[in-house]
Design a protein around this motif. Sequence first.
Motif, PDB file in Angstrom:
ATOM      1  N   GLN A   6       0.834  -1.195   0.000  1.00 50.67           N
ATOM      2  CA  GLN A   6       0.000   0.000   0.000  1.00 50.67           C
ATOM      3  C   GLN A   6       0.871   1.248   0.000  1.00 50.67           C
ATOM      4  OE1 GLN A   6      -2.149  -1.004   3.919  1.00 50.67           O
ATOM      5  NE2 GLN A   6      -3.792  -0.474   2.508  1.00 50.67           N
ATOM      6  N   GLU A  62       0.144   5.679   0.244  1.00 52.61           N
ATOM      7  CA  GLU A  62      -0.794   6.797   0.199  1.00 52.61           C
ATOM      8  C   GLU A  62      -0.169   7.953  -0.553  1.00 52.61           C
ATOM      9  OE1 GLU A  62      -3.223   6.669   4.067  1.00 52.61           O
ATOM     10  OE2 GLU A  62      -3.181   8.790   3.487  1.00 52.61           O
ATOM     11  N   PRO A  90      -0.633  12.133  -1.971  1.00 59.44           N
ATOM     12  CA  PRO A  90      -1.379  13.384  -1.745  1.00 59.44           C
ATOM     13  C   PRO A  90      -1.954  13.975  -3.023  1.00 59.44           C
ATOM     14  CG  PRO A  90       0.955  13.848  -1.776  1.00 59.44           C
ATOM     15  CD  PRO A  90       0.817  12.378  -2.017  1.00 59.44           C
ATOM     16  N   GLY A 126      -4.070   9.943  -9.422  1.00 60.20           N
ATOM     17  CA  GLY A 126      -3.601   8.621  -8.997  1.00 60.20           C
ATOM     18  C   GLY A 126      -3.819   7.602 -10.106  1.00 60.20           C
ATOM     19  N   THR A 158      -7.676   4.177  -4.412  1.00 58.71           N
ATOM     20  CA  THR A 158      -8.885   4.454  -3.640  1.00 58.71           C
ATOM     21  C   THR A 158      -8.948   5.915  -3.228  1.00 58.71           C
ATOM     22  OG1 THR A 158      -8.843   2.202  -2.827  1.00 58.71           O
ATOM     23  CG2 THR A 158     -10.107   3.783  -1.534  1.00 58.71           C
ATOM     24  N   ILE A 173      -9.623   8.730  -0.912  1.00 60.45           N
ATOM     25  CA  ILE A 173      -9.813   8.899   0.532  1.00 60.45           C
ATOM     26  C   ILE A 173     -10.463  10.257   0.757  1.00 60.45           C
ATOM     27  CG2 ILE A 173      -8.577   9.172   2.725  1.00 60.45           C
ATOM     28  CD1 ILE A 173      -6.527   7.161   1.532  1.00 60.45           C
ATOM     29  N   ARG A 188      -6.386  13.180  -1.770  1.00 59.05           N
ATOM     30  CA  ARG A 188      -5.626  12.092  -1.155  1.00 59.05           C
ATOM     31  C   ARG A 188      -6.165  10.778  -1.700  1.00 59.05           C
ATOM     32  NH1 ARG A 188      -1.919  10.880   2.436  1.00 59.05           N
ATOM     33  NH2 ARG A 188      -1.248  13.002   2.367  1.00 59.05           N
ATOM     34  N   CYS A 189      -5.267   9.910  -2.106  1.00 60.69           N
ATOM     35  CA  CYS A 189      -5.713   8.596  -2.542  1.00 60.69           C
ATOM     36  C   CYS A 189      -4.702   7.564  -2.084  1.00 60.69           C
ATOM     37  CB  CYS A 189      -5.914   8.554  -4.059  1.00 60.69           C
ATOM     38  SG  CYS A 189      -4.427   8.819  -5.009  1.00 60.69           S
ATOM     39  N   ARG A 190      -5.073   6.317  -2.178  1.00 63.71           N
ATOM     40  CA  ARG A 190      -4.171   5.257  -1.725  1.00 63.71           C
ATOM     41  C   ARG A 190      -4.108   4.196  -2.803  1.00 63.71           C
ATOM     42  NH1 ARG A 190      -6.995   2.951   2.334  1.00 63.71           N
ATOM     43  NH2 ARG A 190      -7.463   1.318   0.849  1.00 63.71           N
ATOM     44  N   ASP A 193      -3.303   0.358  -3.625  1.00 63.04           N
ATOM     45  CA  ASP A 193      -3.167  -0.960  -3.012  1.00 63.04           C
ATOM     46  C   ASP A 193      -2.921  -1.958  -4.137  1.00 63.04           C
ATOM     47  OD1 ASP A 193      -3.978  -0.130  -0.337  1.00 63.04           O
ATOM     48  OD2 ASP A 193      -6.018  -0.014  -1.121  1.00 63.04           O
ATOM     49  N   ARG A 227       4.912   6.624  -5.751  1.00 64.55           N
ATOM     50  CA  ARG A 227       4.423   7.456  -4.642  1.00 64.55           C
ATOM     51  C   ARG A 227       5.235   8.750  -4.532  1.00 64.55           C
ATOM     52  NH1 ARG A 227       5.256   9.352  -0.096  1.00 64.55           N
ATOM     53  NH2 ARG A 227       7.381   8.548  -0.122  1.00 64.55           N
ATOM     54  N   GLU A 279       4.032  12.602  -5.024  1.00 61.60           N
ATOM     55  CA  GLU A 279       4.200  13.558  -3.937  1.00 61.60           C
ATOM     56  C   GLU A 279       4.810  14.848  -4.498  1.00 61.60           C
ATOM     57  OE1 GLU A 279       5.276  11.990   0.173  1.00 61.60           O
ATOM     58  OE2 GLU A 279       7.156  12.832  -0.577  1.00 61.60           O
TER      59      GLU A 279
END
Length: 371
Positions: free
Chosen positions: A166, A168, A170, A176, A271, A273, A277-279, A281, A311, A315
């Motif tokens: 995973q 996360e 920003p 994403g 995903t 959030i 913000r997303c994540r 996986d 990631r 960022e």
Amino acid sequence: MPELDLPQRQASDSLMLTGFWYRALAADRVHRNQLYKATLLEIPLVIGRDRLGQPFALRDSCPHRGMPLNCGRFDGENLECGYHGWQFDVHDGQCQLIPSLTADQNLKVDRIYAGSYACEEQDSFVWVFIPDPAPPGAGFALRGEAPEPSPQIEKFSSKYKSAYLQAEMPVSIDHGIIGLMDPAHGPFVHQAWWWRAQHSIHEKKKNFEPIPNGFRMSAHTPSSNSAPYKLLRLYADADSITTTIDFVLPNIRSETIRAGKYWFSSLTTVTPIARNRCRIDVVAAWNLFRWVPFVPDLLKFFFAKFVEQDRRTMELQAEGLKHNPHLMLIDDADRPAKWYFQLKAAHLEAKRTGAEMKHPMPGPVTLKWRS
Ligand code: FES
Ligand SMILES: [Fe+2]
């Protein structure tokens, strides 16, 4: 002539799609009789497992006066709000008890519901179905069921290994996702001796076809300049190796590589959030090297590097995006990103009109780029 598109500044209300399953938490981090906080599409959730191990998801807000339910007490069956002690069944949110009621007060406690969500455990994750916004009156209604089960990784044998990762980021769900499907960043972001070198950049030609709610990079022999494929070639005849990559709304990229009886599958989700913000996986399953002890760790290590590179890039990108720059999407390298925006728009339009979704791709398309 290739088209240059200026992507629309995205309207915030169309940013996160409801009516889909989303990965909420890694399943191995959710223990019995405990409560965990999670956020999906800006919705605060409290997630847990009952005493039998069944996962559940409630809106993290008491229907009485809004107290976060994650601060309450949980006995493995009912959750008791920490403010006035109302108790709720964790699976359907139905109120079981209001301690302040006297014997002659006949308020119908069982007509009250805490917000609850369909919840399933699948391939290392607890998934939550986020329905379209409920009509007013929720709080007095049992939620509906999800229209279909949560997405699964394709597996081609009963024995396999799996691992997840995973990260996360920003950025919005849209950045994403288009970052995930972007074929042109590989040589610049994912440089590593074990993966590929920048000088290996060459022209590629891939066929795409429409599939329901998405598109597919048709089965093809994988790119010769990447390490996993070089590895696979030790096991199978190069011509027998094929890979298929699908993207489907709202956020799913699935990849299947098959080489004779060996296979490797992954299901990656981005995903939402919150708005910015997303994540990501990634869950992978494979039946290669099952008997070699360190290989899963090695694969995980390489994968982790890969995801970390993405990631870190996003960022940095988020710094640039703060100033709301004008952006552009070019053909053919950004065509998948254009399809994503078009699919999303078509999906929302179909929902608005009630008509069938009009797929933005007329038929199979060949794209060319260098990477
Ligand atoms: S706020 Fe939860 S019981 Fe009152
Ligand atoms: Fe990447």
